[in-house]
Design an enzyme around this catalytic site. Sequence first.
Site, PDB file in Angstrom:
ATOM      1  N   ALA A  71      55.927 -13.908  30.672  1.00 52.03           N
ATOM      2  CA  ALA A  71      57.285 -13.380  30.588  1.00 52.03           C
ATOM      3  C   ALA A  71      57.950 -13.633  31.934  1.00 52.03           C
ATOM      4  CB  ALA A  71      57.264 -11.892  30.266  1.00 52.03           C
ATOM      5  N   THR A  91      46.910 -18.931  38.276  1.00 50.27           N
ATOM      6  CA  THR A  91      46.056 -19.329  37.154  1.00 50.27           C
ATOM      7  C   THR A  91      46.823 -20.247  36.207  1.00 50.27           C
ATOM      8  OG1 THR A  91      44.847 -17.243  37.292  1.00 50.27           O
ATOM      9  CG2 THR A  91      44.661 -18.485  35.238  1.00 50.27           C
ATOM     10  N   LEU A  92      48.046 -19.887  35.881  1.00 55.11           N
ATOM     11  CA  LEU A  92      48.873 -20.728  35.011  1.00 55.11           C
ATOM     12  C   LEU A  92      49.079 -22.110  35.627  1.00 55.11           C
ATOM     13  CD1 LEU A  92      51.503 -18.017  34.028  1.00 55.11           C
ATOM     14  CD2 LEU A  92      49.941 -19.147  32.430  1.00 55.11           C
ATOM     15  N   SER A 116      53.937  -7.096  37.745  1.00 50.78           N
ATOM     16  CA  SER A 116      54.836  -7.702  36.750  1.00 50.78           C
ATOM     17  C   SER A 116      55.194  -6.784  35.585  1.00 50.78           C
ATOM     18  CB  SER A 116      54.197  -8.985  36.200  1.00 50.78           C
ATOM     19  OG  SER A 116      52.969  -8.696  35.578  1.00 50.78           O
ATOM     20  N   GLU A 126      37.567 -22.391  -1.536  1.00 48.66           N
ATOM     21  CA  GLU A 126      37.338 -22.975  -2.853  1.00 48.66           C
ATOM     22  C   GLU A 126      36.538 -22.026  -3.746  1.00 48.66           C
ATOM     23  OE1 GLU A 126      36.938 -26.472   0.146  1.00 48.66           O
ATOM     24  OE2 GLU A 126      36.735 -24.274   0.136  1.00 48.66           O
TER      25      GLU A 126
END
Length: 342
Positions: A157, A289-290, A171, A53
């Site tokens: 991926a 971990t994922l 990976s 603003e």
Amino acid sequence: MITNELYMQRAMELARLGVGRVSPNPLVGCLIVHQEQVIGEGWHKKFGEAHAEVNAVASVDNKSLLPEATVYVNLEPCAHQGKTPPCADMLISHGVKKVVIANLDTHPLVAGNGAKKLRDAGIEVMSGVLMKEGRDLNRRFFTFVEKKRPYIILKWAETSDGFIAHENYESKWISNDLSRQLVHRWRSEEDAVLVGTRTAQHDDPKLTVRDWSGRNPVRVVFDRFLRLSDKLALFDRSQPTLCYNLIKYEVHENLILMRLGEENFWQEMLNDLYRRGIQSVMVEGGAQTLHTFIERGWWDEARIIRSQRLFGKGIAAPVLRGRQVLDEKIMDDHLTIIQNGK
């Protein structure tokens, strides 16, 4: 006649220019309109600097028009003194005619007080214009404020046959060059990037922004028993790094070893990230971990890059359920973005 929605869309376009620069503040853009003519624009450019603003009002050449002008802002103007003065007070001082807002701010220091101040000063206030789009724009901020944790993005991926790593956990490289450049852009937009012990050990990632321009995120790794080599790129002290473990607490230049309890290790880690003001975390692996984040429901968004490569065997990619919000090609790769429906 141009509608409120179109003006608000422009305010949100301006707000997005602050991505990766304003956290832990929200993304805010502001448009000032007089007799259907835009006379001022601004956005919050960097944390600690002027709000949207203020920048919009400063851009108005003829400020005598402000008492007959309408201000469009995607988030309720602040009503408290922080690093900058309250924006609601500034708008009141210029006597603007009307303020149109997408979202009321759920932060306890604002929480409707900005809109109330404006109304009490005789300024017409309208809220809820493109409210859903505004929530999505500031999903990191709203998650941080309302859920008391960072916004969590899972990223991986995978090959066309569904693997994210070889059997030895390596990976590199599954995706193409353009996809990897996109990941570097994503890193520049988030507060932190997190990997697990195996990914740190086998891939030795830098987790920095190299193929894009922008800030480097805070690097986060968990190493419960501090078995990772101090020769890894993560520990080169070039960027702020957090290492969560069960052994000790130490503070070094650009490296903090943060000791957590074993029983609530993951919850304590999220709590600590929240206390440090880290509004968003991109989890870049590995598989275990994922899976940990997925099993606990601790994710808000997943970005999955599927390549044309085949591994035949290896570490299987996670399987997710959620709402698909994007599906597009990146050369010969395929990007899918899923949001958690919870």
